[in-house]
Design a protein around this motif. Structure first.
Motif, PDB file in Angstrom:
ATOM      1  N   HIS A  73       0.867  -1.180   0.000  1.00  0.00           N
ATOM      2  CA  HIS A  73       0.000   0.000   0.000  1.00  0.00           C
ATOM      3  C   HIS A  73       0.902   1.227   0.000  1.00  0.00           C
ATOM      4  N   THR A  74       0.339   2.413  -0.061  1.00  0.00           N
ATOM      5  CA  THR A  74       1.145   3.637  -0.057  1.00  0.00           C
ATOM      6  C   THR A  74       2.128   3.593   1.122  1.00  0.00           C
ATOM      7  N   ASP A  76       3.223   0.636   3.432  1.00  0.00           N
ATOM      8  CA  ASP A  76       3.025  -0.812   3.506  1.00  0.00           C
ATOM      9  C   ASP A  76       2.580  -1.243   4.901  1.00  0.00           C
ATOM     10  N   ASP A  99      -5.739  -8.273   5.026  1.00  0.00           N
ATOM     11  CA  ASP A  99      -5.186  -7.052   4.468  1.00  0.00           C
ATOM     12  C   ASP A  99      -6.051  -5.890   4.961  1.00  0.00           C
ATOM     13  N   LYS A 101      -6.291  -3.090   3.797  1.00  0.00           N
ATOM     14  CA  LYS A 101      -6.678  -2.296   2.622  1.00  0.00           C
ATOM     15  C   LYS A 101      -6.475  -0.804   2.854  1.00  0.00           C
ATOM     16  N   SER A 102      -5.293  -0.465   3.327  1.00  0.00           N
ATOM     17  CA  SER A 102      -4.926   0.935   3.527  1.00  0.00           C
ATOM     18  C   SER A 102      -4.905   1.667   2.187  1.00  0.00           C
ATOM     19  N   THR A 103      -4.737   2.959   2.237  1.00  0.00           N
ATOM     20  CA  THR A 103      -4.750   3.796   1.040  1.00  0.00           C
ATOM     21  C   THR A 103      -3.666   3.385   0.049  1.00  0.00           C
ATOM     22  N   GLY A 107      -2.378  -4.350  -2.536  1.00  0.00           N
ATOM     23  CA  GLY A 107      -2.443  -5.360  -1.482  1.00  0.00           C
ATOM     24  C   GLY A 107      -1.665  -6.610  -1.824  1.00  0.00           C
TER      25      GLY A 107
END
Length: 132
Positions: A73-74, A76, A99, A101-103, A107
């Motif tokens: 992710h942006t 991790d 996960d 599922k951050s910005t 993933g």
């Protein structure tokens, strides 16, 4: 020269995937290397899954200070830090590691080694559940 690495698919189904990751290091190591590309998988609905859950990790690490697994992710998100030696972690009793599922980012599962010297090795097996 470069580390000798391999990703072997042990089992591939529409709901489960088992991958074996190996490395014999030349001392350089790996940094944020994609080991599981979820866009290349086929999930339960016949297309790429939206995410994967880590159900089990089995490892044997010799020489590296640690091997770290992340979701891409942006910024991790850490999955696990595996230390030198042998180990097994079963997350199925808590439904697996999800996960967050951050910005940003897909993933995918990334791997980074620490403390690489020539001759270090890792052998890691991931049991993954594919999610729609």
């Amino acid at each position: 020269m470069a580390d000798v690495v391999d990703t072997l698919v042990v089992f591939s189904g529409t709901r489960k995937r088992v991958v074996r990751l190996t490395n014999v290091s030349d001392g350089i190591g790996e940094s944020a290397v994609t080991k599981v590309d979820i866009s290349a998988l086929v999930g339960p609905n016949g297309s790429a899954p939206t995410s994967v859950k880590v159900m089990e990790i089995l490892w044997s690490i010799q020489g590296f200070t640690s091997v770290r697994l992340f979701w891409d992710h942006t910024t991790d998100d850490e999955i696990a830090v595996l230390g030198t030696g042998n180990g097994y972690a079963d997350y199925s009793s808590v439904g697996g590691l999800m996960d967050p599922k951050s910005t940003g980012g897909p993933g995918d599962i990334l791997l980074t080694t620490a403390g690489a010297t020539s001759g270090n090795t890792y052998d890691i097996t991931l049991v993954l559940q594919l999610k729609d």
